[in-house]
Design a protein around this motif. Structure first.
Motif, mmCIF file in Angstrom:
data_model
loop_
_atom_site.group_PDB
_atom_site.id
_atom_site.type_symbol
_atom_site.label_atom_id
_atom_site.label_comp_id
_atom_site.label_asym_id
_atom_site.label_seq_id
_atom_site.Cartn_x
_atom_site.Cartn_y
_atom_site.Cartn_z
ATOM 1 N N LEU A 1 -8.654 7.074 -5.637
ATOM 2 C CA LEU A 1 -8.083 6.045 -4.524
ATOM 3 C C LEU A 1 -8.761 4.626 -5.119
ATOM 4 O O LEU A 1 -7.988 3.559 -4.719
ATOM 5 C CB LEU A 1 -8.645 6.386 -3.255
ATOM 6 N N VAL A 2 -9.772 4.558 -5.534
ATOM 7 C CA VAL A 2 -10.357 3.213 -6.118
ATOM 8 C C VAL A 2 -9.252 2.550 -7.006
ATOM 9 O O VAL A 2 -8.982 1.271 -6.798
ATOM 10 C CB VAL A 2 -11.776 3.476 -6.761
ATOM 11 N N THR A 3 -9.042 3.507 -8.169
ATOM 12 C CA THR A 3 -8.034 2.897 -8.966
ATOM 13 C C THR A 3 -6.824 2.477 -8.428
ATOM 14 O O THR A 3 -6.257 1.427 -8.820
ATOM 15 C CB THR A 3 -7.801 3.855 -10.341
ATOM 16 N N THR A 4 -6.163 3.387 -7.585
ATOM 17 C CA THR A 4 -5.193 3.192 -6.978
ATOM 18 C C THR A 4 -5.104 1.775 -6.093
ATOM 19 O O THR A 4 -3.969 0.993 -6.432
ATOM 20 C CB THR A 4 -4.356 4.418 -6.044
ATOM 21 N N LEU A 5 -6.169 1.576 -5.427
ATOM 22 C CA LEU A 5 -6.358 0.414 -4.525
ATOM 23 C C LEU A 5 -6.354 -0.885 -5.562
ATOM 24 O O LEU A 5 -5.636 -2.036 -5.221
ATOM 25 C CB LEU A 5 -7.457 0.602 -3.539
ATOM 26 N N SER A 6 -7.133 -0.729 -6.640
ATOM 27 C CA SER A 6 -7.536 -1.954 -7.620
ATOM 28 C C SER A 6 -6.067 -2.484 -8.172
ATOM 29 O O SER A 6 -5.868 -3.483 -8.386
ATOM 30 C CB SER A 6 -8.320 -1.695 -8.466
ATOM 31 N N SER A 7 -5.192 -1.375 -8.432
ATOM 32 C CA SER A 7 -3.904 -1.749 -9.049
ATOM 33 C C SER A 7 -2.741 -2.414 -8.458
ATOM 34 O O SER A 7 -2.011 -3.091 -8.920
ATOM 35 C CB SER A 7 -3.044 -0.441 -9.373
ATOM 36 N N THR A 8 -3.090 -2.688 -7.007
ATOM 37 C CA THR A 8 -2.349 -3.401 -6.119
ATOM 38 C C THR A 8 -2.820 -5.176 -5.973
ATOM 39 O O THR A 8 -1.976 -5.862 -5.597
ATOM 40 C CB THR A 8 -2.421 -3.009 -4.635
ATOM 41 N N LYS A 9 -3.849 -5.167 -6.652
ATOM 42 C CA LYS A 9 -4.472 -6.408 -6.909
ATOM 43 C C LYS A 9 -4.674 -7.380 -5.410
ATOM 44 O O LYS A 9 -4.697 -8.420 -5.198
ATOM 45 C CB LYS A 9 -3.393 -7.551 -7.855
ATOM 46 N N ILE A 10 -4.585 -6.374 -4.433
ATOM 47 C CA ILE A 10 -4.685 -7.067 -2.863
ATOM 48 C C ILE A 10 -5.885 -6.250 -2.340
ATOM 49 O O ILE A 10 -7.090 -6.817 -1.896
ATOM 50 C CB ILE A 10 -3.654 -6.630 -2.235
ATOM 51 N N PHE A 11 -6.035 -4.839 -2.685
ATOM 52 C CA PHE A 11 -7.326 -4.180 -2.198
ATOM 53 C C PHE A 11 -8.086 -4.045 -3.162
ATOM 54 O O PHE A 11 -7.968 -3.585 -4.237
ATOM 55 C CB PHE A 11 -6.832 -3.042 -1.436
ATOM 56 N N ARG A 12 -9.582 -4.130 -2.900
ATOM 57 C CA ARG A 12 -10.476 -4.082 -3.735
ATOM 58 C C ARG A 12 -11.628 -2.923 -3.036
ATOM 59 O O ARG A 12 -12.442 -3.161 -2.023
ATOM 60 C CB ARG A 12 -11.354 -5.281 -4.125
ATOM 61 N N LEU B 1 0.840 -1.300 0.081
ATOM 62 C CA LEU B 1 -0.213 0.054 -0.059
ATOM 63 C C LEU B 1 0.890 1.122 -0.092
ATOM 64 O O LEU B 1 0.533 1.970 -0.511
ATOM 65 C CB LEU B 1 -0.981 -0.155 1.328
ATOM 66 N N ALA B 2 1.984 1.304 0.741
ATOM 67 C CA ALA B 2 2.886 2.390 0.746
ATOM 68 C C ALA B 2 3.518 2.581 -0.507
ATOM 69 O O ALA B 2 3.798 3.874 -0.853
ATOM 70 C CB ALA B 2 3.989 2.153 1.953
ATOM 71 N N ARG B 3 3.975 1.496 -1.415
ATOM 72 C CA ARG B 3 4.602 1.627 -2.535
ATOM 73 C C ARG B 3 3.583 2.107 -3.499
ATOM 74 O O ARG B 3 3.992 2.816 -4.592
ATOM 75 C CB ARG B 3 5.154 0.224 -2.943
ATOM 76 N N THR B 4 2.370 1.843 -3.441
ATOM 77 C CA THR B 4 1.267 2.094 -4.450
ATOM 78 C C THR B 4 0.810 3.455 -4.432
ATOM 79 O O THR B 4 0.512 4.342 -5.447
ATOM 80 C CB THR B 4 0.024 1.143 -4.467
ATOM 81 N N MET B 5 0.760 4.089 -3.163
ATOM 82 C CA MET B 5 0.188 5.347 -3.024
ATOM 83 C C MET B 5 0.901 6.383 -3.578
ATOM 84 O O MET B 5 2.124 6.421 -3.513
ATOM 85 C CB MET B 5 0.008 5.673 -1.515
ATOM 86 N N PRO B 6 0.347 7.409 -4.426
ATOM 87 C CA PRO B 6 1.004 8.516 -4.973
ATOM 88 C C PRO B 6 1.791 9.327 -3.974
ATOM 89 O O PRO B 6 1.470 9.258 -2.814
ATOM 90 C CB PRO B 6 0.026 9.257 -5.834
ATOM 91 N N SER B 7 2.762 10.135 -4.382
ATOM 92 C CA SER B 7 3.296 11.094 -3.558
ATOM 93 C C SER B 7 2.370 12.114 -3.095
ATOM 94 O O SER B 7 1.559 12.554 -3.964
ATOM 95 C CB SER B 7 4.609 11.733 -4.111
ATOM 96 N N THR C 1 -10.098 14.438 2.146
ATOM 97 C CA THR C 1 -9.932 13.250 2.992
ATOM 98 C C THR C 1 -10.726 12.103 2.452
ATOM 99 O O THR C 1 -11.940 12.191 2.360
ATOM 100 C CB THR C 1 -10.289 13.482 4.362
ATOM 101 N N TYR C 2 -10.202 11.155 2.162
ATOM 102 C CA TYR C 2 -10.779 10.021 1.519
ATOM 103 C C TYR C 2 -10.957 8.912 2.714
ATOM 104 O O TYR C 2 -9.936 8.442 3.105
ATOM 105 C CB TYR C 2 -10.087 9.504 0.288
ATOM 106 N N SER C 3 -11.998 8.169 2.642
ATOM 107 C CA SER C 3 -12.558 7.240 3.302
ATOM 108 C C SER C 3 -13.034 6.000 2.552
ATOM 109 O O SER C 3 -14.063 6.375 2.118
ATOM 110 C CB SER C 3 -13.335 7.545 4.604
ATOM 111 N N VAL C 4 -12.324 5.029 2.580
ATOM 112 C CA VAL C 4 -12.906 3.560 1.872
ATOM 113 C C VAL C 4 -12.887 2.460 2.660
ATOM 114 O O VAL C 4 -11.812 2.127 3.232
ATOM 115 C CB VAL C 4 -11.987 3.824 0.518
ATOM 116 N N GLY C 5 -13.946 1.726 2.314
ATOM 117 C CA GLY C 5 -13.705 0.385 2.716
ATOM 118 C C GLY C 5 -13.127 -0.770 1.424
ATOM 119 O O GLY C 5 -13.538 -0.451 0.520
#
Length: 350
Positions: free
Chosen positions: A304-315, A270-276, A331-335
């Motif tokens: 944020l949705v696309t970013t999480l999906s790109s990890t193939k771990i978080f949906r 997650l840390a590597r995937t999040m943009p700066s 501020t983004y809040s996502v389950g």
């Protein structure tokens, strides 16, 4: 003293003979005949002197046949009842136990003859007292024959070189045994057979005891081995239970370690995937439920949705965004739900 010893010996012999008869009654007839032959029991030759001629009970009169039979058979000289005096009387019951001694002492009272003049025998009359209560006195029968007549018959038999072994006084119960060589030999044979039987019984009992003892020792040994085996199996079962409990504890520990490593890897991905410029404000991950909740602060154009999906771990699911006081950030809040933990563990994320 000599008379008492002789009486005791005769009494012991009668008891042993009766015991032998009782024991032989349990032996099959074929073996009984073989044992009788081995013990020296012979058939009887009953002869009678009639007017100077010897006649056997089966009618044999030939001297050479009688002599041949006399060498192997027990010879009994039968006295005609005309030459036998019979008398019945009552005597005290205590006399019956030593009837032969009482007869020798009272021969002059019970008969009109002296002991030197007659051959005499006494016998208890059993048939009259069967089924009746015991009384202080019992009936006996005394029989005697003149020595002169009996000796004349003995000499008649001896003329054929035959020695009578017993005198028959008119009835099979009244047989007077003579102390001949054949009788002594037969008596010793009987004693030896009785001794051999006693030794055989003792040996049988000893062998039975030894076999029973060895079987008992073997049973005790097997019982001890069985008890030891049961204890070993019990200890083995307890050890297996302890090993199973320890394995279960190890599995739980390994599972905890695996969960911790998986969560750590997921956070690294997650840390590597999040943009700066994106700051993670809150992260909750439930390993058991396979889901979590993420709160970040980032630019207004953050997908944020696309970013999480790109990890193939978080949906991502249930995304909400709120503007901050900055105006440039939100501020983004996502389950989210999580993929299989194997993907995280194997490092399949880019």
């Amino acid at each position: 003293m000599r008379h008492q010893i002789g009486l005791m010996a005769r009494t012991s012999e009668r008891l042993l003979r009766r015991w032998q008869e009782d024991l032989l009654s349990f032996v099959p007839p074929s073996f009984r005949r073989s044992f009788a032959k081995l013990a020296g029991k012979k058939s009887l030759l009953i002869i009678q002197c009639h007017q100077g001629t010897l006649i056997a009970s089966d009618g044999t009169t030939a001297p050479h046949k009688l002599l041949a039979r006399a060498r192997s058979e027990f010879v009994i000289l039968k006295i005609d009842r005309d030459h036998v005096l019979c008398r019945r009387m009552e005597v005290p019951r205590a006399v019956v136990d030593s009837l032969d001694t009482a007869l020798s002492m009272n021969i002059g009272v019970w008969t009109p003859f002296s002991a030197d003049d007659v051959y005499a025998l006494a016998h208890r009359i059993e048939s009259e007292f069967r089924g009746l209560p015991q009384t202080p006195r019992v009936s006996i029968e005394v029989r005697c024959a003149s020595r002169t007549i009996v000796d004349r018959h003995i000499n008649c038999v001896r003329s054929l070189e035959i020695e009578p072994d017993a005198i028959h006084l008119g009835d099979e119960k009244f047989v007077l045994i003579r102390n001949t060589k054949k009788y002594r030999l037969r008596r010793w044979n009987n004693r030896i057979s009785i001794i051999l039987m006693i030794v055989f019984i003792i040996q049988t009992l000893v062998f039975s005891v030894l076999i029973a003892g060895s079987q008992s020792a073997e049973i005790e040994r097997l019982t001890a081995d069985q008890t030891h085996l049961r204890q070993s199996l019990r200890h083995k079962a307890q050890a297996e239970k302890q090993i199973a409990r320890r394995n279960e504890m190890l599995k739980k520990i390994l599972l905890k370690i695996s969960e911790s490593q998986s969560v750590s890897q997921a956070m690294q991905v997650l840390a590597r995937t999040m943009p700066s410029g994106v700051v993670v404000l809150d992260l909750e991950i439930s390993r058991d439920r396979g889901e979590g909740h993420l709160t970040v602060s980032g630019p207004r154009d953050l997908d944020l949705v696309t970013t999480l999906s790109s990890t193939k771990i978080f949906r991502a699911r249930d995304l909400t965004a709120t503007s901050s006081t900055d105006g440039m950030r939100r501020t983004y809040s996502v389950g989210f739900t999580l993929a299989e933990w194997g993907v995280v563990t194997n490092g399949a994320a880019p």
